[in-house]
Design a protein around this motif. Structure first.
Motif, short mmCIF file in Angstrom:
data_model
loop_
_atom_site.label_atom_id
_atom_site.label_comp_id
_atom_site.label_asym_id
_atom_site.label_seq_id
_atom_site.Cartn_x
_atom_site.Cartn_y
_atom_site.Cartn_z
N GLN A 1 -12.31 0.83 1.07
CA GLN A 1 -11.56 2.06 0.79
C GLN A 1 -10.06 1.79 0.67
OE1 GLN A 1 -11.73 4.95 3.91
NE2 GLN A 1 -10.74 6.54 2.69
N GLN A 2 -9.55 0.83 1.41
CA GLN A 2 -8.12 0.51 1.33
C GLN A 2 -7.77 -0.03 -0.06
OE1 GLN A 2 -5.61 0.83 4.10
NE2 GLN A 2 -7.26 2.32 4.21
N ASP B 1 -9.52 0.69 -2.76
CA ASP B 1 -9.73 1.81 -3.68
C ASP B 1 -8.55 2.77 -3.70
OD1 ASP B 1 -12.23 0.70 -4.10
OD2 ASP B 1 -13.28 2.15 -2.82
N THR B 2 -7.75 2.78 -2.63
CA THR B 2 -6.59 3.69 -2.56
C THR B 2 -5.28 2.96 -2.79
OG1 THR B 2 -6.48 3.48 -0.14
CG2 THR B 2 -7.78 5.32 -1.04
N HIS C 1 0.87 -1.17 0.00
CA HIS C 1 0.00 0.00 0.00
C HIS C 1 0.91 1.22 0.00
CE1 HIS C 1 -3.08 2.91 1.13
NE2 HIS C 1 -3.98 2.00 0.81
N SER C 2 0.52 2.24 -0.71
CA SER C 2 1.37 3.43 -0.83
C SER C 2 1.68 4.08 0.51
CB SER C 2 0.72 4.45 -1.78
OG SER C 2 -0.55 4.85 -1.26
N GLU C 3 0.81 3.90 1.49
CA GLU C 3 1.03 4.51 2.81
C GLU C 3 1.88 3.64 3.73
OE1 GLU C 3 -2.81 5.50 4.32
OE2 GLU C 3 -3.27 6.78 2.60
#
Length: 133
Positions: free
Chosen positions: A91-92, A94-95, A12-14
């Motif tokens: 949402q995770q 989707d992002t 994940h990008s985060e």
């Protein structure tokens, strides 16, 4: 109670993934007098962040906080037993969450317990409560 999660190999990008953790069900505890106390835990959900790399030894459990100042308020005062479930909100995905590389899921749950007579039953449990004397 303190809990730490890792979804090893996910990306994940985060760098961490938001999870919804649910705790409920039946918790039983054997008292010093050999009697068994049962708590029926009402469902409780809290949001936690999971790392994408393996948990380190003692991660999140480096010291014992005072019993009156828990590190993880959402599940404080509950039995560690019962049913645990972790879900990942849409949402995770989707992002940018990608589970293609997921190889392992780690969950560490730490807790403290008191010996002796409690002052009051936990507010988020139902059913009869037994107190040790």
């Amino acid at each position: 109670m303190n809990d730490v999660y890792a979804l090893i190999g996910a990306s994940h990008s985060e760098g961490e993934i938001s999870c919804d953790v649910r705790h409920d069900g039946k918790h039983q505890q054997r008292r010093p007098d050999k009697s068994v106390t049962t708590q029926w835990l009402l469902p409780k959900v809290a949001t936690r962040f999971a790392k994408t790399t393996p948990l380190l030894p003692d991660e999140g459990f480096g010291y014992d906080p005072p019993l009156g100042a828990p590190k993880s308020l959402a599940f404080w005062g509950r039995g560690v037993g019962g049913s645990w479930q972790a879900t990942i909100p849409q949402q995770q995905f989707d992002t940018g969450l990608n589970l293609d590389g997921l190889t392992r899921i780690q969950v560490w749950i730490g807790y403290q317990s008191l010996h002796g007579r409690p002052t009051a039953p936990p507010a988020d449990s139902v059913g009869p409560h037994e107190r040790s004397r």
